[in-house]
Enzyme design. Structure first.
Site, PDB file in Angstrom:
ATOM      1  N   HIS A  85     -21.333 -18.160 -20.115  1.00  0.00           N
ATOM      2  CA  HIS A  85     -20.898 -17.900 -21.484  1.00  0.00           C
ATOM      3  C   HIS A  85     -19.876 -18.934 -21.956  1.00  0.00           C
ATOM      4  O   HIS A  85     -19.177 -19.556 -21.153  1.00  0.00           O
ATOM      5  CB  HIS A  85     -20.316 -16.497 -21.588  1.00  0.00           C
ATOM      6  CG  HIS A  85     -21.348 -15.421 -21.476  1.00  0.00           C
ATOM      7  ND1 HIS A  85     -21.032 -14.089 -21.565  1.00  0.00           N
ATOM      8  CD2 HIS A  85     -22.690 -15.477 -21.275  1.00  0.00           C
ATOM      9  CE1 HIS A  85     -22.131 -13.361 -21.434  1.00  0.00           C
ATOM     10  NE2 HIS A  85     -23.158 -14.185 -21.255  1.00  0.00           N
ATOM     11  N   GLU A 117     -16.991 -18.623 -23.432  1.00  0.00           N
ATOM     12  CA  GLU A 117     -15.599 -18.327 -23.089  1.00  0.00           C
ATOM     13  C   GLU A 117     -15.293 -18.729 -21.654  1.00  0.00           C
ATOM     14  O   GLU A 117     -14.257 -19.340 -21.369  1.00  0.00           O
ATOM     15  CB  GLU A 117     -15.297 -16.834 -23.261  1.00  0.00           C
ATOM     16  CG  GLU A 117     -15.656 -16.265 -24.613  1.00  0.00           C
ATOM     17  CD  GLU A 117     -17.074 -15.702 -24.683  1.00  0.00           C
ATOM     18  OE1 GLU A 117     -18.046 -16.417 -24.314  1.00  0.00           O
ATOM     19  OE2 GLU A 117     -17.224 -14.554 -25.100  1.00  0.00           O
ATOM     20  N   CYS A 126     -17.869 -10.676 -23.802  1.00  0.00           N
ATOM     21  CA  CYS A 126     -18.353  -9.579 -22.960  1.00  0.00           C
ATOM     22  C   CYS A 126     -17.257  -9.191 -21.974  1.00  0.00           C
ATOM     23  O   CYS A 126     -16.224  -9.862 -21.873  1.00  0.00           O
ATOM     24  CB  CYS A 126     -19.620 -10.004 -22.214  1.00  0.00           C
ATOM     25  SG  CYS A 126     -19.326 -11.183 -20.869  1.00  0.00           S
ATOM     26  N   CYS A 173     -16.357 -12.018 -19.434  1.00  0.00           N
ATOM     27  CA  CYS A 173     -15.540 -13.077 -20.027  1.00  0.00           C
ATOM     28  C   CYS A 173     -14.136 -12.572 -20.331  1.00  0.00           C
ATOM     29  O   CYS A 173     -13.161 -13.323 -20.218  1.00  0.00           O
ATOM     30  CB  CYS A 173     -16.204 -13.630 -21.283  1.00  0.00           C
ATOM     31  SG  CYS A 173     -17.671 -14.623 -20.904  1.00  0.00           S
TER      32      CYS A 173
END
Length: 182
Positions: free
Chosen positions: A93, A95, A118, A121
């Site tokens: 992801h 992040e 999420c 993260c």
């Protein structure tokens, strides 16, 4: 590049230093949006920018395959009979990539991200010492990953704020950012 090409910036009042620029939040969310366009994901392009308290870019990230893995060797599907044939077990992801890409301490920083983080993260954000998350979209708001993420961030004292500023028109012809409606 054509050396006769000149960039022209039009503002409401070119002479007024109070109005002829964009705000910090607009600037940093625009960087996150621009970063999202690096993603090879055909459905959800996500970008992230981590910013220091004194308005310096600490790190950037976008969602993509781990370093060294060819983007075409892993499926980008959202659904399949076998979960191993989807993107979810493989994609890093935005992040997480931003946290991992950092070359400086992130304590006290702000994360600008195009999609609410999420739960996985959120853990990385908390561990890195980031103190604020400013997000553009929250399309998974009612799913457990977002509910858990909000719970984690709240427990860790990380502020969360939905971005409400202007969204830039970024267009490279075949690739452009389109804000999701709703």
């Amino acid at each position: 590049m054509d050396k006769n090409l000149h960039v022209v910036v039009k503002t409401p009042d070119d002479e007024d230093v109070r109005v002829n620029h964009i705000a910090w939040d607009e600037y940093f969310m625009s960087i996150a949006i621009l970063s999202s366009l690096r993603s090879k994901d055909t459905n959800t392009k996500v970008g992230a920018a981590i910013i220091t308290p004194d308005h310096k870019v600490a790190s950037l990230g976008y969602n993509g395959m781990p370093t060294g893995i060819d983007d075409t060797s892993i499926p980008w599907a959202r659904s399949a009979e076998d979960q191993l044939d989807t993107k979810y077990p493989y994609v890093c992801h935005a992040e997480l990539n931003a946290v991992l890409n950092a070359t400086k301490d992130l304590h006290g920083c702000t994360l600008y991200v195009t999609l609410f983080p999420c739960n996985e993260c959120a853990k990385a954000v908390i561990q890195a010492g980031i103190k604020k998350v400013i997000y553009l979209d929250d399309k998974y708001h009612d799913e457990f990953i977002s509910i858990a993420s909000r719970r984690l961030l709240e427990l860790a004292g990380v502020a969360m704020e939905r971005y409400v500023g202007r969204i830039p028109n970024i267009d490279f012809g075949d690739v452009s950012y389109v804000a999701r409606q709703g």
